[in-house]
Design a protein around this motif. Sequence first.
Motif, PDB file in Angstrom:
ATOM      1  N   ASN A  67      -2.165 -10.828   8.396  1.00 15.93           N
ATOM      2  CA  ASN A  67      -0.762 -10.665   8.022  1.00 15.93           C
ATOM      3  C   ASN A  67      -0.563  -9.448   7.115  1.00 15.93           C
ATOM      4  OD1 ASN A  67       1.900 -11.712   8.305  1.00 15.93           O
ATOM      5  ND2 ASN A  67       1.793 -12.317   6.150  1.00 15.93           N
ATOM      6  N   GLU A  68      -1.557  -9.124   6.305  1.00 12.68           N
ATOM      7  CA  GLU A  68      -1.474  -7.943   5.448  1.00 12.68           C
ATOM      8  C   GLU A  68      -1.403  -6.662   6.268  1.00 12.68           C
ATOM      9  OE1 GLU A  68      -4.843  -8.296   2.853  1.00 12.68           O
ATOM     10  OE2 GLU A  68      -3.859  -9.791   1.590  1.00 12.68           O
ATOM     11  N   THR A  69      -1.926  -6.694   7.488  1.00  9.66           N
ATOM     12  CA  THR A  69      -1.836  -5.545   8.385  1.00  9.66           C
ATOM     13  C   THR A  69      -0.564  -5.603   9.217  1.00  9.66           C
ATOM     14  OG1 THR A  69      -4.249  -5.510   8.531  1.00  9.66           O
ATOM     15  CG2 THR A  69      -3.053  -4.278  10.202  1.00  9.66           C
ATOM     16  N   ILE A  70      -0.167  -6.797   9.622  1.00 10.18           N
ATOM     17  CA  ILE A  70       1.000  -6.971  10.487  1.00 10.18           C
ATOM     18  C   ILE A  70       2.293  -6.551   9.788  1.00 10.18           C
ATOM     19  CG2 ILE A  70       2.442  -8.701  11.636  1.00 10.18           C
ATOM     20  CD1 ILE A  70      -0.151 -10.234  12.275  1.00 10.18           C
ATOM     21  N   ASP A  71       2.476  -6.958   8.541  1.00 12.21           N
ATOM     22  CA  ASP A  71       3.734  -6.681   7.832  1.00 12.21           C
ATOM     23  C   ASP A  71       4.078  -5.195   7.743  1.00 12.21           C
ATOM     24  OD1 ASP A  71       4.448  -9.317   7.492  1.00 12.21           O
ATOM     25  OD2 ASP A  71       3.635  -9.471   5.461  1.00 12.21           O
ATOM     26  N   PRO A  72       3.154  -4.328   7.298  1.00 10.29           N
ATOM     27  CA  PRO A  72       3.513  -2.896   7.242  1.00 10.29           C
ATOM     28  C   PRO A  72       3.776  -2.300   8.628  1.00 10.29           C
ATOM     29  CG  PRO A  72       1.486  -3.300   6.014  1.00 10.29           C
ATOM     30  CD  PRO A  72       1.851  -4.567   6.679  1.00 10.29           C
ATOM     31  N   LEU A  73       3.019  -2.756   9.636  1.00  7.68           N
ATOM     32  CA  LEU A  73       3.247  -2.243  10.984  1.00  7.68           C
ATOM     33  C   LEU A  73       4.623  -2.642  11.504  1.00  7.68           C
ATOM     34  CD1 LEU A  73      -0.245  -2.860  12.649  1.00  7.68           C
ATOM     35  CD2 LEU A  73       0.772  -0.667  12.061  1.00  7.68           C
ATOM     36  N   LEU A  74       5.014  -3.884  11.257  1.00  2.00           N
ATOM     37  CA  LEU A  74       6.341  -4.339  11.676  1.00  2.00           C
ATOM     38  C   LEU A  74       7.433  -3.551  10.959  1.00  2.00           C
ATOM     39  CD1 LEU A  74       6.091  -8.228  11.933  1.00  2.00           C
ATOM     40  CD2 LEU A  74       6.523  -6.611  13.768  1.00  2.00           C
ATOM     41  N   THR A  75       7.249  -3.311   9.677  1.00  2.00           N
ATOM     42  CA  THR A  75       8.226  -2.550   8.902  1.00  2.00           C
ATOM     43  C   THR A  75       8.354  -1.134   9.448  1.00  2.00           C
ATOM     44  OG1 THR A  75       7.696  -3.851   6.940  1.00  2.00           O
ATOM     45  CG2 THR A  75       8.844  -1.768   6.585  1.00  2.00           C
ATOM     46  N   ARG A  76       7.229  -0.510   9.750  1.00  2.06           N
ATOM     47  CA  ARG A  76       7.235   0.854  10.273  1.00  2.06           C
ATOM     48  C   ARG A  76       7.922   0.900  11.644  1.00  2.06           C
ATOM     49  NH1 ARG A  76       1.706   2.723  11.200  1.00  2.06           N
ATOM     50  NH2 ARG A  76       1.453   1.900   9.110  1.00  2.06           N
ATOM     51  N   GLN A  77       7.630  -0.077  12.498  1.00  2.00           N
ATOM     52  CA  GLN A  77       8.260  -0.112  13.817  1.00  2.00           C
ATOM     53  C   GLN A  77       9.763  -0.357  13.707  1.00  2.00           C
ATOM     54  OE1 GLN A  77       6.080  -2.930  16.191  1.00  2.00           O
ATOM     55  NE2 GLN A  77       4.249  -1.654  16.231  1.00  2.00           N
ATOM     56  N   PHE A  78      10.162  -1.225  12.782  1.00  2.00           N
ATOM     57  CA  PHE A  78      11.586  -1.483  12.560  1.00  2.00           C
ATOM     58  C   PHE A  78      12.296  -0.206  12.119  1.00  2.00           C
ATOM     59  CE2 PHE A  78      15.012  -2.704   9.602  1.00  2.00           C
ATOM     60  CZ  PHE A  78      15.850  -3.336  10.508  1.00  2.00           C
ATOM     61  N   GLU A  79      11.694   0.524  11.204  1.00  2.00           N
ATOM     62  CA  GLU A  79      12.287   1.778  10.721  1.00  2.00           C
ATOM     63  C   GLU A  79      12.380   2.799  11.850  1.00  2.00           C
ATOM     64  OE1 GLU A  79      13.709   2.405   7.802  1.00  2.00           O
ATOM     65  OE2 GLU A  79      13.287   0.342   7.211  1.00  2.00           O
TER      66      GLU A  79
END
Length: 116
Positions: A67-79
Motif C-alpha cells: 500500500n505504501e507503493t500503491i498510494d503514491p502511484l495512484l496519486t500520480r496517475q490521478f494528477e
Amino acid sequence: MPVVKILLEITKNLYDHVSAGLPKEERESYIERLNELLDQRQATISNLPGTYSEDEQRMGRLIVKMNETIDPLLTRQFEEIKHNLSTMKKKKEKNTHYANPYQSVSVDGMYFDKKN
C-alpha cells in the motif's frame, strides 16, 4: 479462505495493475478495472476480524508495504488524468475560438457615428 489472505490477493492484483502504469490508449478499461479492485478491497476491509494470527499479521505487513507503493502511484496517475482533462478542455476552447473568432467579442465599447 481467511479474509486477510483474500485482501492480500486483491492488494497484489491492485499493486500489479497500478505498477503497470496508466496506458496511453484504452484508459477507460484501465480505470474501470482499477475501480473494481478498489471496491473489492474496500468490501474486504470492512469484513476484517478484530484479532489476527501470526500468519495473518505477516500478511498484513505485506499489505501495508504494498500500500505504501500503491498510494503514491495512484496519486500520480490521478494528477496525470486531471492534467490531461484540463489540457483537453483548453484545446477545445481554443479550437472553438479559432473556428469562430468573433463569437465571444463583447459589444460594450461599440461606437455609432450619427452623421447623416
